[in-house]
Every structure is written in C-alpha cells, then in structure tokens.
Design an enzyme around this catalytic site. Structure first.
Site, mmCIF file in Angstrom:
data_model
loop_
_atom_site.group_PDB
_atom_site.id
_atom_site.type_symbol
_atom_site.label_atom_id
_atom_site.label_comp_id
_atom_site.label_asym_id
_atom_site.label_seq_id
_atom_site.Cartn_x
_atom_site.Cartn_y
_atom_site.Cartn_z
ATOM 1 C CG ASP A 141 -1.819 1.282 1.414
ATOM 2 O OD1 ASP A 141 -1.836 1.692 0.440
ATOM 3 O OD2 ASP A 141 -2.147 1.624 2.556
ATOM 4 C CG ASN A 173 -2.799 5.406 -1.127
ATOM 5 O OD1 ASN A 173 -3.068 4.277 -0.614
ATOM 6 N ND2 ASN A 173 -3.877 6.066 -1.892
ATOM 7 C CG ASP A 225 -8.791 -18.830 -6.135
ATOM 8 O OD1 ASP A 225 -9.274 -17.657 -5.742
ATOM 9 O OD2 ASP A 225 -8.552 -19.083 -7.397
ATOM 10 C CG ASP A 273 -5.781 3.144 0.355
ATOM 11 O OD1 ASP A 273 -5.139 2.484 0.643
ATOM 12 O OD2 ASP A 273 -6.636 3.403 -0.701
ATOM 13 C CG ASP A 295 -11.215 -15.916 -13.538
ATOM 14 O OD1 ASP A 295 -10.470 -16.458 -12.318
ATOM 15 O OD2 ASP A 295 -12.395 -16.015 -13.385
ATOM 16 C CD GLU A 309 -8.821 -20.508 -12.294
ATOM 17 O OE1 GLU A 309 -8.870 -20.773 -10.721
ATOM 18 O OE2 GLU A 309 -9.743 -19.994 -12.588
ATOM 19 C CG ASP A 340 -1.431 1.567 -3.828
ATOM 20 O OD1 ASP A 340 -0.233 1.487 -3.936
ATOM 21 O OD2 ASP A 340 -1.947 1.958 -2.590
HETATM 22 O O1 TEU Z 1 -11.384 -19.407 -9.764
HETATM 23 C C1 TEU Z 1 -12.243 -20.459 -10.303
HETATM 24 C C2 TEU Z 1 -12.210 -21.471 -9.250
HETATM 25 O O2 TEU Z 1 -11.820 -21.285 -8.147
HETATM 26 C C3 TEU Z 1 -13.135 -22.385 -9.395
HETATM 27 O O3 TEU Z 1 -14.182 -22.379 -8.688
HETATM 28 C C4 TEU Z 1 -13.252 -23.294 -10.629
HETATM 29 O O4 TEU Z 1 -13.795 -22.934 -11.690
HETATM 30 C C5 TEU Z 1 -13.705 -24.638 -10.347
HETATM 31 O O5 TEU Z 1 -13.051 -25.250 -9.184
HETATM 32 C C6 TEU Z 1 -13.877 -25.696 -11.260
HETATM 33 O O6 TEU Z 1 -13.789 -27.111 -10.746
HETATM 34 C C7 TEU Z 1 -11.432 -18.111 -10.465
HETATM 35 C C8 TEU Z 1 -10.437 -17.103 -9.379
HETATM 36 O O7 TEU Z 1 -9.099 -17.768 -9.444
HETATM 37 C C9 TEU Z 1 -11.375 -16.895 -8.270
HETATM 38 O O8 TEU Z 1 -10.516 -16.049 -7.649
HETATM 39 C C10 TEU Z 1 -12.662 -16.390 -8.512
HETATM 40 O O9 TEU Z 1 -13.289 -16.206 -7.512
HETATM 41 C C11 TEU Z 1 -13.266 -17.255 -9.533
HETATM 42 O O10 TEU Z 1 -12.326 -17.687 -10.693
HETATM 43 C C12 TEU Z 1 -14.497 -16.424 -9.970
HETATM 44 O O11 TEU Z 1 -14.079 -15.333 -11.028
HETATM 45 CA CA CA Z 2 -3.519 2.236 -1.171
#
Ligand code: TEU
Ligand code: CA
Length: 565
Positions: free
Chosen positions: A21, A23, A330, A25, A200, A257, A29
């Site tokens: 961080d 600033n 996660d 808050d 994602d 992912e 960032d």
């Molecule tokens: O994660 C996806 C995820 O964690 C799972 O739900 C996955 O799709 C599932 O296990 C399939 O079996 C990503 C991000 O990394 C996470 O932080 C987000 O919350 C999520 O997508 C939603 O955008």
């Molecule tokens: Ca900040």
C-alpha cells in the site's frame, strides 16, 4: 519443439490488494507494486501476473469487473498502470493481466442495459430465462459460491445465470457480438504493452446446448456445476477463435486456469498451436475434493503430493508445459497445506521449493511464498472476508459440524490465508501499510518477513534466489527447461525424487521431508551401469552427498545433483 521466449522464465503472482500500500488507505495499489519492482527483479522473476485491478465493486475481490478498460481507483489510475508496464519493461520484466470473461459484474453497463431491456441487444450478452411456473428455476445448478445459479434480473420478471456469485452474471459466449467485445479488449491491453494474460475460470464459458436439471447431490436439492461442464461440448471453437483473433497476432503469453478439461484434451489446450501457451497443474488443488463441500476434503501429505506430481507429468509428457505452483490466491499457503505441523520448518520449506521448482514446466511463485508465509489462524467466522469461505462454513454447519470443527476445517482451506498482507518487515502491519490493512495481517510477521530474510544467507528467500539462479544457469538451463522428467518411483515415505534428463546431462532432484536420514539408490545410466557419484548443484543447508550409486540425505535435506558416470 519450437522454442518460445517464455520457456525459460520464472513467473510471480501479485495479489494487488495485499501486496504493498503506497498511500496508507490499507489497500495495496499499483504505486505500491512499482515501489517493489527492484525487489522482484533482484529475486530473479521475469513475468508478473496481477490478479484483477480493473474497475470493480470487489464483491469477489476484483473477479467481478464493471469496466474492462478502467483501473479501479482503489488500485490507482491508468497512468499508474502504464507506468508499471514501462517500469517493469525497463527491468526486463513483463506484466500479465487477469482475463476474467466467464462473467462480468452486475454493475457493468452491459448488465445494466440488459436489465433495462432484456429483449434488446444487451440481453443477449447474458443467459436470461423466464421464471417457470411457481417460481421454478430454469435449472437446479448450485453456484460455486453457494445457492442456485439463478437470480432475478432486477426490474424485470426474468432470471439471469451466474455460476459464481450473484454479482458475477455469466456472459453468453454463444453470442458472436460478445465474443468480439472480449477480443477487442484483449487487443486493447496488448497494445498497451502487456505480455499476455492469465485466463480465469475459462472452462465455464461453454454450457450445454440445452440447459436442464441434473440429479440433486446434496439436501439443498441442487446439483454441482460439474455436471453441466461434463456435458458441454465445443469449447474449442471459442478458445481457438480467441487464440487466432486476439492472442496470436500479438504472440501473447497465456496461462489458463483450466480445471476439469476433458480426458485427452490436453494437446488441444497446450500442445503445438494450443489454445493457450500453458495452463496450471492443479492436481494438488483437486486432490481430496469432495462433492459434499470443503469440510469433507481430504488433507494431502508428502506421499500424495508426490503422486500428484508424478501423475501430472505422466499425463503431460512432452505435449507442452504446465505452469507449476504450490499455492495461489484461492488456496491455502503451500507451506501449511503440504507440510504438516510436525515437518514444517525452514529446511522443509526449501525442500518443497526445490522439488516443485525444478520440475518440467514454468514455475509460478505466489507473493509471500518466497519467504515461507503460512496460513493464518482464524478464530471466528466474523474474521473471514472471502465469500467462498463464508458459504463453505455454512455448508459445514448444516452438515452437522460444530462451530469449532467447521472453523478449523474451513479456515484451513480459506482463500483468505493467501490474501493476508505481504510481510515486508517487522514494523506495524508487516510494513504493508501505514493505515489499517483491509484484511488483518498474520501475526507471525514479526518472525517471517522480507526484511529479516533479505541479507541472511540461509533464509528461505535467499534459497529461492539461488533456485531461480540455478534454473537459469546457462550450464544447466537446457536440461531444466527442456529435459525429460523421470520419476524415481520407489523413493520411499516422505521423500520426493526425480531426474531431469537431457542428451548431455542427468540431474537428480530430491527432497527428504522426514527427520530421519535416508539413502536412495540412484537410477542406472542409459548403458545399465551405475552413476558413481554426483556434484551438488544446490542444497538446502542439510547434509546431502552422492557416492557409490547412492544419494544420502540427512533429515529434511534437499539437493539438486548433477550425476557423474
Ligand atoms: O477461480 C475459479 C475457481 O476457483 C473454481 O471455482 C473453478 O472454476 C472450479 O473449481 C472448477 O472445478 C477463479 C479465480 O481464481 C477466483 O479467485 C474467482 O473467485 C473465480 O475464478 C471467479 O472469477
Ligand atoms: Ca492504497
């Protein structure tokens, strides 16, 4: 295999809200990240993946985007972003954005317009359905974060689909206009000079042709999204199009992912001209999962970890490159998940680093992993920020666990573990902020912090630096990057060992995660004779030596050994 610029790189994941961080808050960032670029350069990393920093209500901490072309003011401005890209480039590093396009935010203007006119242009950007008789939902799917996948489209008599949180409406990829919007955005960011994207939750973009119920698998009457994913066919058409229209023109580096790809699909995803450059090996994350919920997950130990790793390499062979991790934003901290209380120490953290880092694949370090950050003890459900943990806690309680039991198991798996502030120093709030951090720091920052480890030769941080340097050492690089991965199958309880093999070299990588000394039979050379000994390229400070066809490892020792005929 065609060589690519990214094959020999090391990546680092930044969770911006918790990194630094600038600033006061309490929220990390972009200027904070810029102020730590020299630290990252010195560590030796090349690729920086930023979890989302786009404009967002932060319902799912930025994975709910309300404007794909804007930076959330809490993280800074577009000018800060441009500065970050330029400053990284100056240091020979490249930035990856997070591409979150299975869903947007319910505060995105597309969604607002869909609410105003569900039958109009923007209604087709989402999955909208009419309510059934007596309020029956179109399907009985359970969203990842709990509850049904359907909610009322505000101000209308329709419903919209969300496989994640209700503030994350799913985008309708069947609509070519939506797809073009996504590609346009990718190109726009590539033009800004980023190196590519982490992609994602991508497997979720394809739904079955007909949306329907599946047998309920819990007493909520709902059914896991996995069922519809299994039925959905044809995601390749979308992903191939995205590659051709958006990634390929820029030679973008992309890491998917990808959970739940279909059997045999790996070559399509990351083989020659695959949809992505690479994808994460999630075998550890998938280990022990249960349809009942987090509370029923099985904990992993070193032997199971070894099986996951060996299994993944068997599956991928030389099809392509996995991206390898021990944690991310996660997941629990790798040091807490993979090392039980009895074996967790600096030496075993280094051993863990070594055995995952020298695999075949692209290593990703998650912020704080390089100093051995651990899970945080969470004492009450009120301390939880993560929507997924809160839901999982309730699922555990409904399944009959006591408050104490539910907390113990859920907080072990909680996504908050990885999201506590980066521990820079032993100053107040771990040197992360001069204000109040948005999520309370782990109290162990007084012992575990960057400042303490920076100058100390035998720290976990110093070990990560040496590991990165070893992987990039011109004398061994080709073997570490392109060499085969050959498991040492019978290495014994609490031991992980494998060979990295090229035409010229054989390097043994081994870690002993137990307190007892072990002696391993070295594998034979190609001509059937024994390796006589070996040169230690790197060890973790515990005794390790190769002699007469055997490798000796003291308790908690790990070493990379160039075998000698
Ligand atoms: O994660 C996806 C995820 O964690 C799972 O739900 C996955 O799709 C599932 O296990 C399939 O079996 C990503 C991000 O990394 C996470 O932080 C987000 O919350 C999520 O997508 C939603 O955008
Ligand atoms: Ca900040």
């Amino acid at each position: 295999m065609e060589k690519k610029w990214w094959h020999d790189k090391v990546a680092y994941q930044i969770y911006p809200k918790s990194f630094m961080d600038s600033n006061g808050d309490g929220i990390g960032d972009l200027q904070g990240i810029i102020s730590r670029l020299d630290y990252l350069k010195d560590l030796g990393v090349d690729i920086l993946w930023l979890s989302p920093i786009y404009k967002s209500p932060l319902a799912d901490e930025g994975y709910d985007i309300s404007d794909y072309y804007a930076i959330d003011p809490r993280f800074g401005s577009m000018q800060d972003m441009e500065e970050l890209i330029a400053e990284a480039k100056k240091r020979g590093m490249t930035v990856l954005m997070d591409l979150v396009v299975n869903h947007c935010s319910d505060e995105h203007e597309w969604f607002k317009k869909a609410c105003e006119d569900p039958d109009g242009q923007y209604g087709k950007y989402f999955y909208l359905r009419d309510k059934g008789p007596e309020g029956k939902l179109p399907t009985n799917w359970r969203s990842y974060f709990g509850g049904p996948c359907w909610d009322e489209l505000p101000g209308t008599d329709k419903l919209y689909m969300h496989v994640f949180h209700r503030k994350q409406p799913d985008l309708n990829w069947e609509n070519p206009e939506l797809r073009e919007e996504v590609y346009k955005n990718i190109r726009w960011w590539m033009e800004k000079g980023i190196g590519g994207f982490r992609i994602d939750a991508i497997i979720n973009i394809k739904k079955p042709a007909v949306l329907h119920d599946y047998p309920a698998d819990r007493d909520d009457g709902l059914s896991s999204v996995d069922n519809m994913l299994m039925e959905a066919e044809g995601i390749g058409e979308f992903l191939g199009e995205m590659r051709d229209k958006a990634f390929a023109p820029y030679d973008a580096f992309t890491v998917g992912e990808v959970f739940d790809e279909k059997e045999g699909d790996l070559p399509l995803f990351i083989g020659e001209n695959g949809y992505f450059s690479t994808m994460f090996d999630f075998s550890v994350e998938l280990y022990g999962r249960s349809g009942k919920g987090w509370f029923d997950m099985k904990r992993i130990d070193i032997d199971a970890f070894r099986n996951c790793m060996f299994g993944a390499h068997k599956k991928i062979g030389d099809i392509g490159f996995y991206s390898t991790i021990i944690e991310n934003h996660d997941e629990p901290r790798g040091a807490s998940r993979l090392l039980s209380d009895e074996i967790r120490c600096d030496a075993s953290k280094k051993a863990l680093a070594m055995v995952y880092f020298l695999r075949r694949g692209l290593p990703f370090i998650y912020q704080g992993q390089e100093i051995g950050m651990e899970n945080k003890k969470i004492r009450s459900v009120q301390e939880l920020d993560d929507i997924s943990s809160i839901d999982s806690y309730q699922v555990a309680r409904r399944a009959g666990l006591t408050d104490e039991e539910a907390l113990e198991t859920i907080t072990f798996h909680s996504r908050d573990n990885a999201r506590t502030p980066m521990q820079w120093s032993d100053e107040e709030h771990a040197g992360f902020t001069t204000g109040e951090p948005w999520l309370k720091e782990n109290p162990n920052y007084t012992q575990i912090n960057v400042q303490e480890q920076l100058g100390r030769e035998d720290s976990v941080l110093s070990f990560y630096k040496k590991l990165i340097a070893l992987r990039k050492d011109p004398a061994y690089k080709d073997t570490f990057v392109y060499g085969d991965f050959v498991p040492v199958e019978d290495c014994g309880h609490n031991v992980i060992a494998y060979l990295r093999k090229s035409a010229e070299q054989t390097i043994l990588v081994a870690g002993n995660f137990g307190a007892q000394d072990v002696s391993l039979q070295l594998p034979l050379m190609a001509d059937g004779t024994a390796f006589k000994g070996g040169k230690i390229l790197l060890d973790n400070g515990k005794e390790a030596y190769a002699e007469d066809g055997r490798l000796h490892l003291a308790g908690f020792a790990a070493a990379a050994v160039l075998l000698e005929a």
